[in-house]
Design a protein around this motif. Sequence first.
Motif, PDB file in Angstrom:
ATOM      1  N   PRO A 125       8.089   0.416  -8.567  1.00 28.38           N
ATOM      2  CA  PRO A 125       7.808  -0.891  -7.950  1.00 28.38           C
ATOM      3  C   PRO A 125       8.045  -2.063  -8.914  1.00 28.38           C
ATOM      4  O   PRO A 125       7.759  -1.975 -10.114  1.00 28.38           O
ATOM      5  N   HIS A 126       8.638  -3.146  -8.385  1.00 26.18           N
ATOM      6  CA  HIS A 126       8.789  -4.408  -9.112  1.00 26.18           C
ATOM      7  C   HIS A 126       9.550  -4.241 -10.428  1.00 26.18           C
ATOM      8  O   HIS A 126       9.217  -4.885 -11.422  1.00 26.18           O
ATOM      9  N   THR A 127      10.561  -3.394 -10.445  1.00 23.50           N
ATOM     10  CA  THR A 127      11.227  -3.061 -11.702  1.00 23.50           C
ATOM     11  C   THR A 127      12.724  -3.355 -11.697  1.00 23.50           C
ATOM     12  O   THR A 127      13.237  -4.013 -12.615  1.00 23.50           O
ATOM     13  N   VAL A 128      13.457  -2.866 -10.700  1.00 23.46           N
ATOM     14  CA  VAL A 128      14.926  -2.956 -10.692  1.00 23.46           C
ATOM     15  C   VAL A 128      15.362  -4.156  -9.844  1.00 23.46           C
ATOM     16  O   VAL A 128      14.982  -4.282  -8.683  1.00 23.46           O
ATOM     17  N   SER A 129      16.163  -5.017 -10.425  1.00 25.40           N
ATOM     18  CA  SER A 129      16.580  -6.238  -9.733  1.00 25.40           C
ATOM     19  C   SER A 129      17.656  -5.956  -8.696  1.00 25.40           C
ATOM     20  O   SER A 129      18.410  -4.990  -8.787  1.00 25.40           O
ATOM     21  N   CYS A 130      17.739  -6.835  -7.720  1.00 28.88           N
ATOM     22  CA  CYS A 130      18.787  -6.757  -6.705  1.00 28.88           C
ATOM     23  C   CYS A 130      20.164  -7.009  -7.338  1.00 28.88           C
ATOM     24  O   CYS A 130      21.166  -6.427  -6.914  1.00 28.88           O
ATOM     25  N   ALA A 131      20.211  -7.880  -8.348  1.00 25.09           N
ATOM     26  CA  ALA A 131      21.480  -8.161  -9.036  1.00 25.09           C
ATOM     27  C   ALA A 131      22.008  -6.915  -9.733  1.00 25.09           C
ATOM     28  O   ALA A 131      23.217  -6.646  -9.719  1.00 25.09           O
ATOM     29  N   ASP A 132      21.117  -6.132 -10.343  1.00 29.48           N
ATOM     30  CA  ASP A 132      21.553  -4.892 -10.969  1.00 29.48           C
ATOM     31  C   ASP A 132      21.961  -3.852  -9.930  1.00 29.48           C
ATOM     32  O   ASP A 132      22.888  -3.059 -10.158  1.00 29.48           O
ATOM     33  N   ILE A 133      21.300  -3.849  -8.785  1.00 27.63           N
ATOM     34  CA  ILE A 133      21.703  -2.940  -7.703  1.00 27.63           C
ATOM     35  C   ILE A 133      23.146  -3.232  -7.292  1.00 27.63           C
ATOM     36  O   ILE A 133      23.953  -2.315  -7.116  1.00 27.63           O
ATOM     37  N   ILE A 155      12.180 -10.505 -10.164  1.00 29.27           N
ATOM     38  CA  ILE A 155      12.586  -9.229  -9.580  1.00 29.27           C
ATOM     39  C   ILE A 155      12.108  -9.259  -8.134  1.00 29.27           C
ATOM     40  O   ILE A 155      10.920  -9.114  -7.857  1.00 29.27           O
ATOM     41  N   ARG A 156      13.018  -9.500  -7.202  1.00 28.00           N
ATOM     42  CA  ARG A 156      12.617  -9.603  -5.798  1.00 28.00           C
ATOM     43  C   ARG A 156      12.104  -8.262  -5.277  1.00 28.00           C
ATOM     44  O   ARG A 156      12.683  -7.213  -5.561  1.00 28.00           O
TER      45      ARG A 156
END
Length: 327
Positions: free
Chosen positions: A115-123, A317-318
């Motif tokens: 939770p609350h860790t991986v950003s949408c930009a990195d995805i 981090i959305r």
Amino acid sequence: MSAAMAAALALFSLLAAAWGLPPQLDPHFYDRSCPQAQQIVASIVGKVHYQDPRMAASLLRLHFHDCFVKGCDASILLDSSATIVSEKRSNPNRDSARGFEVIDEIKAALEAACPHTVSCADILALAARDSTVMTGGPGWIVPLGRRDSRGASVQGSNNDIPAPNNTLPTIITKFKLQGLDILDLVALLGSHTIGDSRCTSFRQRLYNRTGTGLPDLTLDASYAAALRPRCPRSGGDQNLFFLDPVTPFKFDNQYYKNLLAYRGLLSSDEVLLTASPATAELVKLYAADQDVFFQHFARSMVKMGNISPLTGGNGEIRANCRKVNRY
């Protein structure tokens, strides 16, 4: 970690400075906080690719269209709200950008795991790499640690993304403003080896030669004749055509071979051969040597992914890639 991966990461570290990699971005960014992150992304991209072979090109395109507007910050994923006009409404994205539901699925899986860790930009960056690999293209080590923007720019999306009818000098300028050179331009446009384009994006090539209504001189006559039935003078705007009709779902160097035969679908593709000796030489090089194209494409994708990322305390981090967090 395998010996090959360790060696690749060591080489990446040596090259990072030469590529202009922001020091806050690191391939190891999630090693402790979410070690399964890359596996989750690859698994879902692979499943979706099996279900819809067109999706690989769509996910790759999302990363491009994100990075060229305000940097690689996932601004393209934001829906309109009381304070945001979505980039999805811009001319380059309206009726053509897709894959948002796939990003939603990846984000939900990552939120469940970390939770609350991986950003949408990195995805977006990881999904672009995995989509390339799954269609037969090169892989690369993705630097991570981007954060997500709290705003969008529909104006930037309209103005900054290269358009199908832009002249080559205009396209070169748009790439240069992002810190990308001519080699990056020609290599990155090779992503058009997969994917589709709408009739409305290339109709002018079929009918608008000055005073004659004939196809452009830089468009092969037999290819133009094959395109016309489904792309008439009026109507059929949304009809889809393969950017590479020879191997439409395979990431290879066929795109450049098509350009040499004057079978580039978009004007912005064919001008790489016809409008500049420098870009034409790269087209010929990539058409002759797929390995060199793959090497240059991978390097340029890392470079593009480094455009103005939000890091550290900037951005957020959305929890949901479609909307900013509420505090």
